[in-house]
Design a protein around this motif. Structure first.
Motif, PDB file in Angstrom:
ATOM      1  N   LEU A 231      -9.466  -2.291  -8.298  1.00 21.55           N
ATOM      2  CA  LEU A 231      -8.977  -3.500  -7.560  1.00 21.55           C
ATOM      3  C   LEU A 231      -9.378  -4.768  -8.135  1.00 21.55           C
TER       4      LEU A 231
ATOM      5  N   ILE B 207      -0.550  -0.796  -4.500  1.00 20.20           N
ATOM      6  CA  ILE B 207      -1.846  -0.109  -4.475  1.00 20.20           C
ATOM      7  C   ILE B 207      -1.847   1.361  -3.997  1.00 20.20           C
TER       8      ILE B 207
ATOM      9  N   LEU C  30       0.973  -1.259  -0.123  1.00 21.75           N
ATOM     10  CA  LEU C  30       0.088   0.172  -0.121  1.00 21.75           C
ATOM     11  C   LEU C  30       0.897   1.359  -0.178  1.00 21.75           C
TER      12      LEU C  30
ATOM     13  N   GLU D  51      -5.986   7.287  -6.823  1.00 21.89           N
ATOM     14  CA  GLU D  51      -6.121   5.818  -6.046  1.00 21.89           C
ATOM     15  C   GLU D  51      -6.179   4.759  -7.468  1.00 21.89           C
ATOM     16  N   GLN D  52      -5.394   3.930  -7.470  1.00 18.09           N
ATOM     17  CA  GLN D  52      -5.332   2.905  -8.446  1.00 18.09           C
ATOM     18  C   GLN D  52      -4.347   1.875  -8.111  1.00 18.09           C
ATOM     19  N   LYS D  53      -4.528   0.729  -8.956  1.00 17.51           N
ATOM     20  CA  LYS D  53      -3.523  -0.450  -8.658  1.00 17.51           C
ATOM     21  C   LYS D  53      -3.019  -0.761  -9.992  1.00 17.51           C
TER      22      LYS D  53
ATOM     23  N   VAL E  84      -9.592  -2.613   0.486  1.00 17.82           N
ATOM     24  CA  VAL E  84      -8.481  -3.129  -0.012  1.00 17.82           C
ATOM     25  C   VAL E  84      -8.617  -4.640   0.549  1.00 17.82           C
TER      26      VAL E  84
ATOM     27  N   GLU F  76      -7.913  -5.181 -11.442  1.00 24.85           N
ATOM     28  CA  GLU F  76      -6.463  -5.688 -11.368  1.00 24.85           C
ATOM     29  C   GLU F  76      -6.186  -7.383 -10.924  1.00 24.85           C
TER      30      GLU F  76
END
Length: 273
Positions: free
Chosen positions: A207, A110, A94, A102-104, A123, A210
């Motif tokens: 998330l 993350i 994180l 905010e993204q992954k 998460v 991903e």
């Protein structure tokens, strides 16, 4: 539910771990004064650590020291059924970036704006589902490893290659896989926290994308359907085999009765002479 933590002012990285500790976790009566969620049960540990417990046997830990992690898991052991050895886990980094998006990213951390309880729950939900899906995929693949050669031989030879006991064992494995997987992890369901925080929908969607949660759940469902259909086919084969043997037994009895009747007639004719 409101955010209680201040926004982090400097970039910081924490490690999140999702661990499969068993088949089920009984969370009833585990509520604590520092509880931040009841479903899943989530609470604080130490200065900045948080833990989320999912009833399908997964614990997600963020920001715990090794000692805190060991202490938390040891206290949890009495609440776990079907305990498993360590090895089933998913780790993610994180990266707290207050000004970032905010993204992954693929293979990357993350990115979240802060480690609020609400973001932690989002998460944790994604990590718990991905590690649970990995467990279910392995279990279903084990059954497939048995079913595929059986189906191949059945297609080539036109008759079941196994004896009845082996077929019943295969049906049991198929039904057990279906029982373990079906309804255990509702991948399509969003975490409850999104009802109160719709602004976190995009983070959750990224998330899910991903970790390919929906795609993997779809593949798993199709494999389960094949397993169920195979179990039904095996049941039909067993029923047909039993009916064939019953018909053969009836034919043999009829033939024996005819032979006995003919013998009696021959003896009666011989005695009449």
């Amino acid at each position: 539910m409101t955010e209680t933590l201040p926004v982090t002012t400097a970039p910081m990285r924490l490690t999140a771990r999702a661990l499969i500790v068993g088949e089920r976790i009984d969370t009833a009566g585990l509520e604590r004064p520092d509880t931040i969620s009841l479903l899943p049960l989530a609470f604080r540990v130490g200065e900045r650590g948080m833990v989320a417990l999912f009833r399908f046997g997964v614990a997600v830990l963020v920001g715990l020291t090794p000692l805190e992690e060991e202490d938390t898991l040891s206290k949890l052991r009495a609440r776990v059924t079907g305990e498993r050895a360590r090895g089933d886990d998913e780790t993610a980094v994180l990266e707290i970036t207050p000004e970032g998006d905010e993204q992954k990213s693929a293979g990357g951390p993350i990115q979240i704006k802060n480690l609020s309880p609400q973001r932690f729950l989002v998460v944790a939900d994604a990590l718990a589902k991905t590690v649970a899906l990995a467990r279910d995929e392995r279990e279903v693949n084990k059954v497939f490893d048995v079913i595929e050669p059986f189906a191949a031989q059945l297609a080539i030879r036109g008759k079941p290659p196994f004896r009845r006991r082996a077929m019943l064992r295969l049906i049991g494995q198929a039904l057990l896989a279906q029982h373990r997987v079906s309804g255990r992890v509702a991948v399509e369901e969003k975490p409850d926290v999104l009802w109160d925080r719709p602004d976190l929908e995009r983070l959750y969607a990224r998330l899910v994308d991903e970790y390919e949660l929906n795609e993997r759940a779809g593949v798993l469902k199709r494999k389960l359907d094949v397993i169920v259909e195979t179990a039904h086919a095996l049941t039909d084969i067993i029923d047909a085999d039993r009916a064939t043997r019953l018909e053969a037994a009836i034919v043999i009895l009829i033939v024996l009765e005819l032979v006995a009747a003919l013998v009696q007639i021959a003896l009666a004719l011989h005695g009449a002479r």
